[in-house]
Write an enzyme that holds these catalytic residues in place. Structure first.
Site, PDB file in Angstrom:
ATOM      1  N   HIS A 252       0.867  -1.171   0.000  1.00  0.00           N
ATOM      2  CA  HIS A 252       0.000   0.000   0.000  1.00  0.00           C
ATOM      3  C   HIS A 252       0.906   1.223   0.000  1.00  0.00           C
ATOM      4  CE1 HIS A 252      -2.990  -2.754   2.319  1.00  0.00           C
ATOM      5  NE2 HIS A 252      -3.246  -2.808   1.016  1.00  0.00           N
ATOM      6  N   GLU A 290      -3.294  -3.526  -4.796  1.00  0.00           N
ATOM      7  CA  GLU A 290      -4.718  -3.488  -5.140  1.00  0.00           C
ATOM      8  C   GLU A 290      -5.239  -2.054  -5.031  1.00  0.00           C
ATOM      9  OE1 GLU A 290      -5.733  -2.863  -2.054  1.00  0.00           O
ATOM     10  OE2 GLU A 290      -4.528  -4.139  -0.756  1.00  0.00           O
TER      11      GLU A 290
END
Length: 337
Positions: A252, A290
């Site tokens: 992230h 993602e």
């Protein structure tokens, strides 16, 4: 940004800078004022390297320095050919030099050079950590090595003319900075983690106690500019959505400082982050992410760094794009300098 063709000095993480005096057909390298290596350069389809003192056995660190200099100066260069009567054994064992079918001829490959962990890693990599499978929270995965503390990666980016480094987050040192970043409108739009100092303290302390996640601060010239989470994908919520492997790492990413935004900065820190994760454990074959499927700018930046979008899928909280970077692809197309 600096011109790579005008380079004469490459700072090293471990101490003094590497200095070079290069002409069309000669290269002299010195470190801390001491001569390392003198080479005759023979240009062609592959650069041929000949010692100016035939018969000597160069130290492995001198071979490494020449590879670093020549690969950094020309990011498109994939291979060097060495002509040596004798090659240092440790250079052969590490993959820095590879023997060929021709006696006295060895090669150095860019894809192998950038997989050598030192001097970029601030701490030893995990390749010696033994594998033992356990089950936690209903998921079967390897026991993870203890998380590092302090600086874990440092490299001078010759293209930017700046140090790029990664260190572990320290809650007491970084809490206010993390809180400011998360409460900016731009970051909050994608992270949706705006909140108070106490909420963010709880968030960071929870991740610090979680063995599957490593929180990192990215720095340019030691100025903190970004926050990263590196997680083991096998234990993460992403695992059910693709064919996850035991040592896949996920990321992230958050750039908090506005003056460190832009494609040239992303190219530097994203490559450094992926490089660190692949070096940290050579069993890691993929780095995944993602981002929100509508974050077109971030997806484009990642594609520029050899990630590909495998698919889109639905998390409970967002529509996500599964971005995947394979180890082989990263090092085969490695643009590190």
């Amino acid at each position: 940004m600096p011109n790579l063709n005008a380079l004469s000095v490459l700072p090293l993480p471990t101490g003094p800078a590497l200095n070079a005096d290069e002409s069309d057909n000669r290269l002299t390298l010195t470190l801390a004022g001491q001569p390392l290596l003198r080479l005759h350069l023979e240009h062609g389809d592959t650069l041929q390297l000949h010692l100016l003192t035939p018969g000597e056995v160069p130290a492995a660190r001198a071979v490494w320095a020449a590879c670093y200099w020549l690969f950094a100066r020309q990011p498109e260069r994939q291979q060097l050919t060495w002509h040596l009567e004798h090659a240092p054994d440790d250079a052969l064992r590490s993959g820095l030099l590879v023997a060929t079918d021709v006696a006295g001829q060895f090669r150095s490959e860019r894809t192998l050079f950038w997989q050598l962990p030192q001097p970029w890693l601030g701490q030893p990599c995990n390749n010696g950590y033994p594998q033992q499978m356990i089950v936690s929270a209903g998921k079967r995965h390897p026991v993870r090595a203890p998380k590092p503390r302090g600086e874990v990666y440092r490299r001078f980016d010759a293209r930017l003319g700046a140090w790029v480094s990664l260190r572990t987050l320290e809650v007491e040192v970084d809490l206010a900075r993390f809180n400011r970043w998360q409460n900016s409108a731009r970051v909050a739009n994608f992270w949706q983690e705006s909140g108070s100092l106490e909420q963010h303290r709880e968030y960071l302390e929870r991740l610090d106690a979680d063995p599957h996640c490593l929180t990192l601060i990215g720095c340019f010239d030691d100025e903190p500019f970004a926050y990263f989470e590196a997680y083991w994908a096998k234990e993460d919520r992403i695992a059910p959505f693709y064919d996850v492997a035991d040592y896949d790492r996920g990321i992230h990413m958050l750039v908090g400082e506005e003056h460190h935004r832009g494609p040239h900065k992303v190219a530097s820190w994203l490559a450094a982050l992926a490089h660190y994760l692949f070096l940290d454990d050579p069993r890691t074959q993929r780095v995944v992410a993602e981002p929100r499927a509508d974050n077109a700018k971030m997806i484009r930046y990642m594609q520029n760094q050899c990630f590909h979008c495998e698919k889109e899928f639905d998390f409970p909280h967002k529509r996500a794009a599964l971005m995947v970077l394979g180890r082989e692809r990263f090092f085969d197309r490695c643009g590190l300098v």
